[in-house]
Design an enzyme around this catalytic site. Structure first.
Site, short mmCIF file in Angstrom:
data_model
loop_
_atom_site.label_atom_id
_atom_site.label_comp_id
_atom_site.label_asym_id
_atom_site.label_seq_id
_atom_site.Cartn_x
_atom_site.Cartn_y
_atom_site.Cartn_z
N GLU A 102 0.83 -1.21 0.00
CA GLU A 102 0.00 0.00 0.00
C GLU A 102 0.87 1.26 0.00
O GLU A 102 0.48 2.28 -0.56
CB GLU A 102 -0.97 -0.01 1.18
CG GLU A 102 -2.00 -1.16 1.15
CD GLU A 102 -2.78 -1.27 -0.15
OE1 GLU A 102 -2.96 -0.23 -0.83
OE2 GLU A 102 -3.19 -2.39 -0.51
N GLU A 118 -0.36 -0.64 -10.03
CA GLU A 118 0.04 -1.92 -9.42
C GLU A 118 1.54 -2.15 -9.59
O GLU A 118 2.17 -2.80 -8.75
CB GLU A 118 -0.77 -3.07 -10.05
CG GLU A 118 -0.66 -4.40 -9.34
CD GLU A 118 -1.40 -4.47 -8.00
OE1 GLU A 118 -2.10 -3.50 -7.63
OE2 GLU A 118 -1.25 -5.50 -7.32
N HIS A 156 1.55 2.16 -3.59
CA HIS A 156 0.45 2.90 -4.22
C HIS A 156 0.47 4.37 -3.78
O HIS A 156 0.38 5.29 -4.59
CB HIS A 156 -0.91 2.28 -3.85
CG HIS A 156 -1.24 1.01 -4.58
ND1 HIS A 156 -1.33 0.95 -5.94
CD2 HIS A 156 -1.52 -0.25 -4.13
CE1 HIS A 156 -1.66 -0.29 -6.31
NE2 HIS A 156 -1.78 -1.04 -5.23
#
EC number: 3.4.17.19
Lengths: 506, 506
Positions: free
Chosen positions: A271, A300, A274
């Site tokens: 995460e 991704e 991202h």
């Protein structure tokens, strides 16, 4: 092309008007993003009915602003005007969204939205009762609606290609398919070799029970160590970890399970990848596609690059294990090598995608991709999905699900009507390897940096070559500029062959 | 009035269309509410530039939806149609907002918004440097703009009355003025008596240092004890405590200072009162004025009722002190009577409104009110504000500020352009007493209930007589129905005379 000053000035005015409109749509979307974060992370449980109405209002306002005649008129004018390269890119991105949203009748959008709202509880119940038949009629309906949707967007195209382009508009389906087939063929062989090697990796390094609060402290250590900007972010927990936000405020969520410390670390790093992409978007692009991230594969690639190439590397564990030991003294006797092995064990008998390792993961994706394609083309009946699913697991992974709950009912995505989404997970991993190789090509071997907990060079490279461009370039252009060549699975396959070859002594 | 069925049906269709429009505006407003909560409570510090744009977009969308020609057309049609009483109330409320927002030119709204945005840092700097002159030109500008604003809304009315009606549209300024004058005259006399009595209340009950985390646990105990619905709410901290939300999700914030346990308890109870009002609004009214709270005086009556009539009462401390002792064993030797006295000490030498007690508080409000009125009418020059301010403090409270920082620069409100807002604080306290008296009239003496930590009867009475009606009735109608008489300061003055008479042995 306009060249005289008066005409240029008119183009400037038109562009300004267009930009205000685009910024408005973007702000409504970002507001909705905060409402969704709030819903997942902090909203009291009975807040749902009001929240659903607020989100539905924002979504229809956004739809109306985008599909208004005025937007179409401005697009047409600007497509004939003399614009800067950046302006051309903004017009290109908005045109794409405009064409798609205006081509689908609002009634169909609403029918899909209603059907998926009801599909979610039906799927959940079917999964709980291991009863595919309860879900089958809903799945049939969704396949039908999505085919109809694709037909509206582009009646001449392969409907699955249309659906795929919703998530990844600039990589064509042939490229995706070629990559996925290559992954399937080469990974099946590699996994068989691993299986045959009977090598025994150290996998108990992180067994035990780990307190949630201490795991949270460690997750903050992970983010500190990677260079997360706390002035523009925060960490919370959510049942399904995600990250969301803008370049001014990109938040990470993670989850903690007492018996899965490793899972919380890798999920936090994922995460972070991202959020770190979002934080690298240019401040002055906020409100237009110039300040927005590219599509799902590129996003991704950022999470996978940090999760796999950094977080599952040997030097990372050399650096991070001492930090982890400060929070969890029970890791005292674990060596970096053991931690590295535990983070990379290949589970060829695992049936569940979200628990998969770096290799078998892609076979889970390929299976869904192959089934989705045939469902949408009509070559596969919904009723036959469970059997085909199980056959493919047996063929590619050598393991057959005993129930549909741990087979074709395991993932939520189809109940959302998300067909064409799964491939971007694999494409992102493939792109991560290509970008990482290009970064090392420019910066030299990054092993020492990672071992020293020094991520500025890598992150600087990603900022310069990926993040700062927002949507200025299409995905293929972005990849070509960043890496010097077109999208390719070569680097990913090289990376896994070398890494797992060494790990398993092949 | 239409009576034949065909005409009724048309009215129904028109009303449905109108209601959708109103719900849409309400949803945009509630989304903005979540964004503001997020900004105050959880947003990372550098998120401001994006958040400002998101809020400004939502605010202009809401303005456009409300002031659209379509809204005006629907209002006109519905004002001639045969509607239910509830529908009539919704039309009345929307008409009021529509008339106000359409009467003021958008450029003036934007100029005010820009001026106040810049006024805030100017005021802050002036306060920090105790330099009124830096702030004076901004204050002059704001007074001028607000006069202009009032002129647009109603050229024939007293401009201050127009500004006051922004916060309290249904209580007229004459009523407010009469009440405030009575408070001034009677409270000045009462405070002088208290001062002359030389009674010594126990005020050290809560002196000491109290850990923040334990204070938070205790704040949760307070909310539990009052019956806060955690499934529709949450507690967080914010530098300036507030509560916000809807009937599905009404959140409380509070703050903790190590040396002010009592302050955190009373502030939590105050915010509970606001949130509890919001939670009592009817679920099925969500999205229209039927599910929205009445204006500031009624809202403040709810927070003051719980803070003062419950939280500063003797039986409350009899019940709550044992709970507080569980968190803070150092309160072992404090008696309920001492806690009660500490919560009610009158500080006649205090210069700061937000630190004031239940009596002197209103003199702080009266002083602002008198100065605001004269500023707006032009009878007072901005340059003379500090002297008039200090004179009034000397006259009403017998204490003269030595600096403007602790005098007329102390509050933020004028830098927001909020003239006419302060009176609602006092009117709310006055109404709280009237409502509490009416509740005891219906339910009997509530002392035993409070002593038992039993708040269902009181809360049920408030739900039935105030909360459930949303904006169905105007404020005077609501007060008359709930209490059987018009708005009056009688009950407040009786309450304080009895309570403080006994406390100080007058």
């Amino acid at each position: 092309m306009a060249t005289d000053p008066a005409q240029s000035e008119r183009a400037d005015d038109t562009y300004d008007e267009f930009e205000s409109r685009v910024e408005r749509i973007s702000n409504v979307g970002n507001a909705a993003g905060i409402l969704r974060w709030d819903q997942e992370v902090v909203m009291p449980e009975e807040g749902t009915p009001a929240r659903a109405q607020q989100l539905s209002t924002l979504s229809s306002i956004s739809h109306e602003l985008l599909t208004a005649d005025e937007t179409g008129k401005l697009l047409e004018e600007l497509e004939d005007a003399d614009l800067t390269d950046k302006q051309v890119a903004v017009v290109r991105e908005v045109r794409r969204r405009y064409d798609r949203e205006t081509s689908v009748p609002q009634e169909l959008v609403e029918e899909i939205s209603e059907t998926t709202a009801n599909a979610h509880p039906t799927w959940k119940e079917a999964k709980e009762n291991d009863d595919f038949e309860t879900f089958a009629p809903t799945l049939e309906k969704l396949v039908e609606l999505k085919r109809e949707y694709a037909e509206h967007v582009d009646p001449d195209a392969d409907p699955y290609a249309v659906l795929f382009s919703e998530y990844e508009p600039y990589l064509d389906l042939e490229t995706a398919e070629r990559v996925l087939e290559r992954l399937r063929d080469e990974l099946v062989a590699l996994i068989e070799e691993i299986d045959a090697s009977e090598s025994d990796l150290e996998t108990d390094a992180f067994s035990g029970e780990f307190d949630d609060d201490d795991q949270e402290t460690l997750a903050r250590d992970v983010l500190d160590s990677l260079g997360y900007d706390w002035d523009r972010g925060r960490l919370d927990t959510a049942p399904h970890p995600f990250s969301s936000g803008t370049q001014f405020d990109a938040r990470v969520t993670t989850r903690f399970e007492e018996d899965d410390l490793l899972g919380s670390i890798t999920s936090t790093i994922h995460e972070f990848g991202h959020a770190n992409y979002t934080l690298g978007l240019p401040d002055d692009g906020y409100g237009t596609p110039l300040g927005e991230s590219r599509d799902l594969s590129v996003h991704e690639s950022q999470s996978r690059l940090w999760e796999n190439h950094v977080g599952r590397s040997r030097p990372f564990w050399e650096q991070f294990l001492p930090i982890a030991r400060e929070r969890f003294p029970e890791l005292e006797d674990v060596t970096p090598e053991e931690a590295y092995e535990a983070a990379n064990q290949v589970y060829d008998d695992n049936l569940i995608r979200v628990e998969a390792d770096e290799l078998t993961y892609h076979l889970h994706i390929v299976i869904r991709f192959e089934i989705e394609r045939e469902l949408i083309s009509g070559d596969l009946e919904v009723a036959d999905v469970p059997e085909v699913w199980n056959d493919k697991y047996e063929e590619y992974l050598g393991v057959r699900p005993e129930t549909d709950a741990e087979g074709c009912l395991q993932d939520i995505h189809w109940s959302h009507g998300s067909f064409g989404y799964f491939p971007t997970y694999s494409l992102g991993s493939v792109l991560a390897a290509q970008l990482y190789a290009a970064a090392e090509d420019d910066l030299g071997d990054l092993t020492d940096d990672i071992r020293a907990g020094e991520f500025d060079a890598l992150n600087g490279w990603l900022r310069e070559n990926v993040h700062q461009h927002g949507c200025r370039y299409t995905t293929p252009e972005l990849i070509e500029q960043a890496t010097g060549e077109p999208f390719t699975a070569d680097y990913f396959l090289e990376y896994v062959e070398e890494k797992y070859g060494k790990l398993y002594g092949l």
